[in-house]
Write an enzyme that holds these catalytic residues in place. Structure first.
Site, PDB file in Angstrom:
ATOM      1  N   GLU A 101       0.885  -1.164   0.000  1.00  0.00           N
ATOM      2  CA  GLU A 101       0.000   0.000   0.000  1.00  0.00           C
ATOM      3  C   GLU A 101       0.919   1.209   0.000  1.00  0.00           C
ATOM      4  O   GLU A 101       1.661   1.425   0.944  1.00  0.00           O
ATOM      5  CB  GLU A 101      -0.906  -0.066   1.238  1.00  0.00           C
ATOM      6  CG  GLU A 101      -2.049   0.907   1.200  1.00  0.00           C
ATOM      7  CD  GLU A 101      -1.639   2.235   1.790  1.00  0.00           C
ATOM      8  OE1 GLU A 101      -1.059   3.056   1.043  1.00  0.00           O
ATOM      9  OE2 GLU A 101      -1.891   2.439   2.983  1.00  0.00           O
ATOM     10  N   CYS A 132      -2.089   7.988   4.407  1.00  0.00           N
ATOM     11  CA  CYS A 132      -2.188   7.489   3.021  1.00  0.00           C
ATOM     12  C   CYS A 132      -3.382   8.110   2.323  1.00  0.00           C
ATOM     13  O   CYS A 132      -3.415   8.194   1.100  1.00  0.00           O
ATOM     14  CB  CYS A 132      -2.383   5.984   2.982  1.00  0.00           C
ATOM     15  SG  CYS A 132      -1.665   5.086   4.327  1.00  0.00           S
TER      16      CYS A 132
END
Lengths: 522, 522
Positions: free
Chosen positions: B263, B300
């Site tokens: 990720e 993120c």
């Protein structure tokens, strides 16, 4: 039926090149006719069309996609004997086998249609909001959605079931994706017929003709330009380890790496416990010989390694059974040369002995069934003995004792299947199973690896080098998951949500709602 | 608590090297203390231990693994203020945030424990035999099983929730896999405390101490030797695109390629329709500023791109809100230098204007919140404007008209999230959603992307470059699927089958039997 001998791109049969390649009749061992090779520009145009078709195709409901798949199956059947005879000319597999394979092909397409009509395959998962929590909990709803253009490389050994309209294409379409198919150069005529069926289904269902493209050609460059195309979102492949790995490597080096679902075959070791050998040795020998010879050994699940305690009686029974098994034709001169190279390499190994066959003809694709043997010690120390030889040949690995049998089980490479022949309450069965399951996708007890049932519980996969993606399957219902990805919708109004995620469960699908599986409305 | 400042390998705190690295206090901007770097031999030994532990660990029942996970959560809590203060020293995130993060960390571990106690996560699928069919139909039963040693790279921005005992480790253990953790070099003390908790849980639950290893170190070579180790079966990673891609590339070139679940962050574009801007412009400006400043922009899912029709009032409101938002500390000098490089590159672009902030300090990790702006035309033609700048900065993209807004939606790269601010029955909402969903893992309506709910319907993923594996998620229940693979058992006797697949459904789990979902016995 008159064939164009061209590629199907953006709804047209096209050939922009003077380059050709030819198909081949394995029985007569002669070329049949010339087909036009697609250019890199053709390939790029096929992908542009597929990309353009995606936004419309993904909007079709599950019912609409199901009707489309069912129409494809109808159109395949409507090709009648033309399809069977053409496939037989190009593969030599025989009309009985090909009739069965056509049935399997249409059955698996209809199975995906049934999944779409049921609808639960999208794995709808809903967690409802809680405004009173600190911080407030959003409404979150998740399901599988299509990914975009999928590239399919059909296999040579199943011209229909793993062909242009085989499992990869069917599952990619079922998930809602446009498909670009790089037809296998061993059977371009069969491929064109299948594409004709698909084109008729597209037209009858009012689906844009660029949703499916089929590119003909035999060069590595054509395959590479398709894999490298940044609009391709995933690849399905069935074939050799060398070709599969080269596709994996190329896909990994793209600007945007994509998943490659490559099924690359394996040796499918069969372990026979001493108790099973004593009780059923001859029966197992006959079963193995028939499994090895089936389809001239050209199955991904052909039993290429047999592991037992050394037993001269069983060895003779197996040798006799292999010598007595029916001989068939290899599919193509390139498969014959590949098998010859594998056999030559194995026979150069001084630890390997011939028990039956191996005398491959230079002039005919008719091929003897072969059995060779080695010791467990050699197998445990020489990785070249673990490599698949694609064809009707198996390696009998003789073990000194049960410890060696277990050591071999622990040492096998990634495989599609492993098989254990054992007796009731056989003390070796569970230790063998515990070791073998770490290396395979399917573990078979008292059966044979050939024969891959198409159903929800099938797992046609396995750790590398059997497959590139051991968690997924290329046969059975769950093959569809390879070509979908989850998307979550947060606090989305009802009128914007996909029907599967709306409060009212109109499709009556199984949904996980606040961690509880149910078919209720919210 | 006295820390060893070493690695935990095969149940021992070990340091075989003279090499060290140091952690850093972001608030004082000073080094704290020295930690021993593990050697390549240490790393290899950690994997050998993990491999050796697998056969025993995979045999634990779901109940036993659940009890183990619950014990880990208890041991994390038992570390008390030591853990919070240590993490605060190493991250400067503040005790309120870290207390919340500890709760989230323990909650997600307990959520996996609850999944294991429920048991249905294995997706048991059974097709029963039919001896009367031609050919006879075998009995086939399939479920998710563990894969073997998993390598985890925790993130710097969530020292607990994506740390040594964060979601990747918890889901890998939950699936039944040993784990080797390469601790993040920004918080080795926090990592050691977490490993102490895990070691206590291993001991209390009588699980072999080599089932979890933690390797400390800051070199790229140490990471590479772990990824390249052929006994590692999968990698979980959260961090930068550059580091994630290098791990993907290395994993793809192994003898046995393995999946990398990386990720790697994204710009999380927020689209505001003209109707929403007119109705709620100031409210949205304040919401965005708070989302951008949250965690000093080190999420993120921080909103790095905002797309609207050009509107001077909204631009002023957003600029004011960003200027008024609280300032925080970047986690580490390396993040500060990364942000500085990103900002320098953006500001060199003559199509980019500064609206707020950007004056990064050389001496302190305290960081202004920043807003820059560009035109849709520039954004559509310059890929450098799509790259994430990790920190509290956002790019306002001004569109001339709705067509340009849709063109930008069509042009965004792979992202974890996209957000649409719209009004009821807003004509732009559905077209925007249809375009955006192809590029993201989560689509948010009238909210903000920061705040990632941990639940079954979460999808924390997205097309590359957001993630390496868009079909899977690293947050939420389904994160467990990344570290499992299906195995099918054909004609296996009841006493050899896993309990989840036996005729008697002792665990009362949901199973798909002959295409029907049910909890009955067979």
């Amino acid at each position: 039926m008159n064939l164009t001998k061209k590629s199907f791109i953006n709804g047209q049969w096209q050939a922009t090149t003077g380059e050709t390649f030819s198909n081949h009749n394995p029985v007569t061992n002669e070329s049949i006719t010339q087909y036009a090779s697609a250019t890199k520009t053709d390939a790029a145009n096929a992908v542009i069309g597929a990309r353009a078709s995606f936004s419309a195709f993904k909007k079709l409901s599950g019912q609409e996609r199901a009707a489309f798949l069912e129409q494809i199956a109808i159109e395949i059947e409507a090709l009648g004997d033309d399809l069977l005879n053409t496939a037989n000319d190009e593969t030599g597999l025989g009309l009985v086998r090909l009739t069965g394979e056509r049935g399997r092909t249409c059955n698996q397409i209809r199975a995906f249609a049934n999944m779409l009509k049921d609808g639960s395959w999208v794995r709808a998962t809903i967690d409802t909001a809680d405004a009173n929590r600190t911080p407030p909990k959003p409404d979150l709803r998740r399901m599988l959605r299509p990914i975009g253009p999928v590239l399919v490389f059909p296999a040579s050994n199943f011209p229909l079931a793993f062909g242009v309209l085989g499992g990869d294409t069917a599952s990619a379409l079922a998930a809602g994706n446009p498909v670009v198919i790089k037809a296998h150069p061993a059977h371009p005529a069969t491929s064109e017929l299948c594409m004709i069926a698909a084109a008729r289904a597209l037209e009858k269902c009012n689906i844009a003709s660029n949703t499916i493209a089929m590119v003909q050609g035999s060069t590595i460059e054509l395959a590479q330009t398709l894999v490298a195309n940044e609009d391709i979102q995933a690849v399905g492949f069935t074939g050799s380890l060398m070709a599969g790995r080269s596709i994996m490597d190329l896909a990994a080096t793209r600007t945007t790496p994509i998943p490659v679902y490559a099924e690359m075959g394996s040796t499918n070791p069969v372990f026979i416990t001493p108790d099973a050998l004593a009780a059923r040795g001859n029966e197992i020998a006959n079963g193995l010989a028939s499994s090895i010879a089936m389809g001239t050994g050209q199955f991904c699940t052909s039993p290429g390694v047999i592991v037992t305690l050394e037993n001269s009686q069983f060895q003779k029974q197996l040798t006799d059974a292999i010598n007595n098994a029916a001989q068939g034709y290899l599919l193509h001169p390139s498969i014959a040369s590949g098998l010859k190279a594998s056999v030559d390499s194995l026979l150069k190994n001084e630890k390997v002995e011939i028990l039956a066959g191996t005398n491959l003809s230079e002039d005919s694709l008719k091929t003897p069934n072969s059995l060779i043997t080695t010791s467990a010690q050699a197998f445990l120390t020489d990785n070249t003995l673990h490599v698949e030889a694609f064809g009707p040949i198996s390696l009998l690995v003789n073990c000194k004792d049960e410890q060696e049998l277990l050591a071999v089980a622990n040492a096998i490479h990634g495989n599609l299947t492993a098989t254990i022949h054992c007796q009731d309450n056989d003390a070796l069965a569970t230790p063998l199973a515990q070791l073998l399951e770490d290396h395979v996708g399917r573990l078979i007890i008292n059966g044979y690896p050939t024969g891959v049932e198409v159903c929800a519980s099938q797992q046609h996969s396995g750790p590398y080098p059997a497959c590139s993606s051991p968690a997924t399957t290329s046969v059975g219902s769950d093959a569809i998951s390879r070509f979908a990805r989850f998307i979550a919708y947060q606090d989305m109004p009802q009128n914007m949500l996909p029907i599967e995620l709306q409060d009212k469960n109109s499709l009556q699908i199984l949904r996980q709602i606040n961690n509880d599986y149910q078919r209720s409305d919210i």
